[in-house]
Motif scaffolding. Structure first.
Motif, PDB file in Angstrom:
ATOM      1  N   ASP A  25      -0.071  -6.662  -3.955  1.00 45.21           N
ATOM      2  CA  ASP A  25       0.887  -6.405  -4.282  1.00 45.21           C
ATOM      3  C   ASP A  25       2.904  -6.156  -3.819  1.00 45.21           C
ATOM      4  N   SER A  26       3.305  -5.905  -4.462  1.00 50.50           N
ATOM      5  CA  SER A  26       5.070  -6.130  -3.891  1.00 50.50           C
ATOM      6  C   SER A  26       5.643  -5.972  -2.537  1.00 50.50           C
ATOM      7  N   PHE A  27       5.189  -4.668  -2.302  1.00 49.27           N
ATOM      8  CA  PHE A  27       5.640  -4.375  -1.278  1.00 49.27           C
ATOM      9  C   PHE A  27       5.218  -4.595   0.134  1.00 49.27           C
ATOM     10  N   ILE A  28       4.051  -4.226  -0.217  1.00 50.66           N
ATOM     11  CA  ILE A  28       2.853  -4.835   1.209  1.00 50.66           C
ATOM     12  C   ILE A  28       2.414  -5.958   1.373  1.00 50.66           C
ATOM     13  N   GLY A  29       2.175  -6.461   0.097  1.00 50.33           N
ATOM     14  CA  GLY A  29       1.753  -8.312   0.120  1.00 50.33           C
ATOM     15  C   GLY A  29       2.089  -9.338   0.998  1.00 50.33           C
ATOM     16  N   PRO A  30       3.068  -8.746   0.675  1.00 48.29           N
ATOM     17  CA  PRO A  30       3.497 -10.863   1.097  1.00 48.29           C
ATOM     18  C   PRO A  30       3.290 -10.566   3.150  1.00 48.29           C
ATOM     19  N   ILE A  31       3.213  -9.179   3.813  1.00 47.96           N
ATOM     20  CA  ILE A  31       3.202  -8.666   4.694  1.00 47.96           C
ATOM     21  C   ILE A  31       1.905  -9.088   5.450  1.00 47.96           C
ATOM     22  N   PHE A  32       0.458  -8.682   4.642  1.00 50.49           N
ATOM     23  CA  PHE A  32      -0.687  -9.459   4.679  1.00 50.49           C
ATOM     24  C   PHE A  32      -0.738 -10.426   4.542  1.00 50.49           C
ATOM     25  N   ASN A  33      -0.522 -11.286   2.869  1.00 51.68           N
ATOM     26  CA  ASN A  33      -0.707 -12.701   2.887  1.00 51.68           C
ATOM     27  C   ASN A  33      -0.226 -13.311   4.200  1.00 51.68           C
ATOM     28  N   THR A  34       1.098 -13.276   4.753  1.00 49.55           N
ATOM     29  CA  THR A  34       1.712 -14.171   5.614  1.00 49.55           C
ATOM     30  C   THR A  34       1.138 -14.210   6.362  1.00 49.55           C
ATOM     31  N   ARG A  35       0.530 -13.001   7.640  1.00 45.52           N
ATOM     32  CA  ARG A  35      -0.183 -13.009   8.642  1.00 45.52           C
ATOM     33  C   ARG A  35      -2.156 -13.213   8.523  1.00 45.52           C
ATOM     34  N   LEU A  36      -2.402 -12.982   7.062  1.00 44.53           N
ATOM     35  CA  LEU A  36      -4.102 -12.922   7.034  1.00 44.53           C
ATOM     36  C   LEU A  36      -3.855 -14.691   6.541  1.00 44.53           C
ATOM     37  N   LYS A  84      -1.283   5.022   0.113  1.00 41.11           N
ATOM     38  CA  LYS A  84      -0.878   5.639  -1.244  1.00 41.11           C
ATOM     39  C   LYS A  84      -2.657   4.509  -1.945  1.00 41.11           C
ATOM     40  N   LEU A  85      -2.227   3.079  -1.262  1.00 39.29           N
ATOM     41  CA  LEU A  85      -3.193   1.895  -2.515  1.00 39.29           C
ATOM     42  C   LEU A  85      -4.354   2.637  -2.038  1.00 39.29           C
ATOM     43  N   TRP A  86      -4.936   2.528  -1.007  1.00 42.13           N
ATOM     44  CA  TRP A  86      -6.303   3.450   0.259  1.00 42.13           C
ATOM     45  C   TRP A  86      -7.241   3.926  -0.720  1.00 42.13           C
ATOM     46  N   VAL A  87      -6.466   4.832  -0.912  1.00 45.41           N
ATOM     47  CA  VAL A  87      -6.577   6.388  -1.475  1.00 45.41           C
ATOM     48  C   VAL A  87      -7.017   6.164  -2.990  1.00 45.41           C
ATOM     49  N   ASN A  88      -6.116   5.424  -4.007  1.00 44.42           N
ATOM     50  CA  ASN A  88      -6.311   5.206  -5.223  1.00 44.42           C
ATOM     51  C   ASN A  88      -7.154   4.322  -5.677  1.00 44.42           C
ATOM     52  N   SER A  89      -7.446   3.139  -4.000  1.00 45.63           N
ATOM     53  CA  SER A  89      -9.208   2.729  -4.415  1.00 45.63           C
ATOM     54  C   SER A  89     -10.425   3.220  -4.059  1.00 45.63           C
ATOM     55  N   VAL A  90     -10.393   4.607  -3.353  1.00 42.33           N
ATOM     56  CA  VAL A  90     -11.336   5.034  -2.881  1.00 42.33           C
ATOM     57  C   VAL A  90     -11.493   5.539  -4.477  1.00 42.33           C
ATOM     58  N   ASP A  91     -10.119   6.614  -5.151  1.00 43.17           N
ATOM     59  CA  ASP A  91     -10.431   7.729  -5.896  1.00 43.17           C
ATOM     60  C   ASP A  91     -10.970   7.075  -7.267  1.00 43.17           C
ATOM     61  N   GLU A  92     -11.110   5.287  -6.943  1.00 42.35           N
ATOM     62  CA  GLU A  92     -11.126   4.213  -8.608  1.00 42.35           C
ATOM     63  C   GLU A  92     -12.622   4.195  -8.243  1.00 42.35           C
ATOM     64  N   TYR A  93     -13.085   4.099  -7.183  1.00 42.39           N
ATOM     65  CA  TYR A  93     -14.755   3.488  -6.904  1.00 42.39           C
ATOM     66  C   TYR A  93     -15.757   4.475  -6.710  1.00 42.39           C
ATOM     67  N   PHE A  94     -15.518   5.434  -6.371  1.00 44.48           N
ATOM     68  CA  PHE A  94     -16.373   6.914  -5.242  1.00 44.48           C
ATOM     69  C   PHE A  94     -15.766   8.196  -5.598  1.00 44.48           C
ATOM     70  N   GLU A  95     -16.483   8.757  -5.228  1.00 45.14           N
ATOM     71  CA  GLU A  95     -16.173  10.083  -5.113  1.00 45.14           C
ATOM     72  C   GLU A  95     -17.728  10.768  -4.424  1.00 45.14           C
ATOM     73  N   GLY A  96     -17.338  12.060  -3.246  1.00 43.99           N
ATOM     74  CA  GLY A  96     -18.096  12.797  -2.479  1.00 43.99           C
ATOM     75  C   GLY A  96     -17.693  13.007  -1.678  1.00 43.99           C
ATOM     76  N   GLU A  97     -18.373  12.951  -0.339  1.00 45.39           N
ATOM     77  CA  GLU A  97     -18.177  13.401   0.396  1.00 45.39           C
ATOM     78  C   GLU A  97     -17.516  12.212   1.612  1.00 45.39           C
TER      79      GLU A  97
END
Length: 126
Positions: A25-36, A84-97
């Motif tokens: 991701d161009s917005f938050i990716g650099p933050i995570f990539n630098t720190r991790l 937004k990325l988290w919700v999209n990832s959950v929705d892409e692969y899973f559904e249910g309670e």
């Protein structure tokens, strides 16, 4: 048909897929990539335990994840984007309670982290 999140293996899959997206991701990716840089695997293992505890109520994560986010120069826009990325990832692969719980808990965690970061920033200014 998608399945619900019902195992540690599902959580590992979700965390791995989510952070693939974050890293690119161009917005938050650099933050995570630098720190991790060089520590992604350790981060994933910690998050496997975190989400396993949160979603499937299996003890395994102990600690306070908020302070590590202090001094990162992140704000509401970053948390909204992360969510937004988290919700999209959950929705892409899973559904249910449990998938719905994952989205809800993502929202509450993002709000709690942001609130604590703002509070810490305000106390530094005093």
């Amino acid at each position: 048909m998608k399945k619900d999140i019902d195992s540690l293996k599902d959580i590992q899959f979700l965390v791995d897929k989510f952070y693939e997206t974050v890293r690119a991701d161009s917005f938050i990716g650099p933050i995570f990539n630098t720190r991790l840089d060089g520590r992604w695997e350790m981060h994933h293992h910690k998050l496997y335990r975190f989400w396993h505890t949160i979603l499937l109520r299996r003890p395994g994560y102990f600690g306070d994840p908020v302070p590590i986010h202090f001094n990162m120069n992140i704000d509401e826009n970053h948390f909204d984007h992360w969510l937004k990325l988290w919700v999209n990832s959950v929705d892409e692969y899973f559904e249910g309670e449990i998938a719905e719980r994952a989205k809800f808990r993502g929202k509450t965690i993002a709000a709690a982290f942001l609130s604590k970061i703002k509070k810490a920033d305000a106390s530094k200014k005093r």
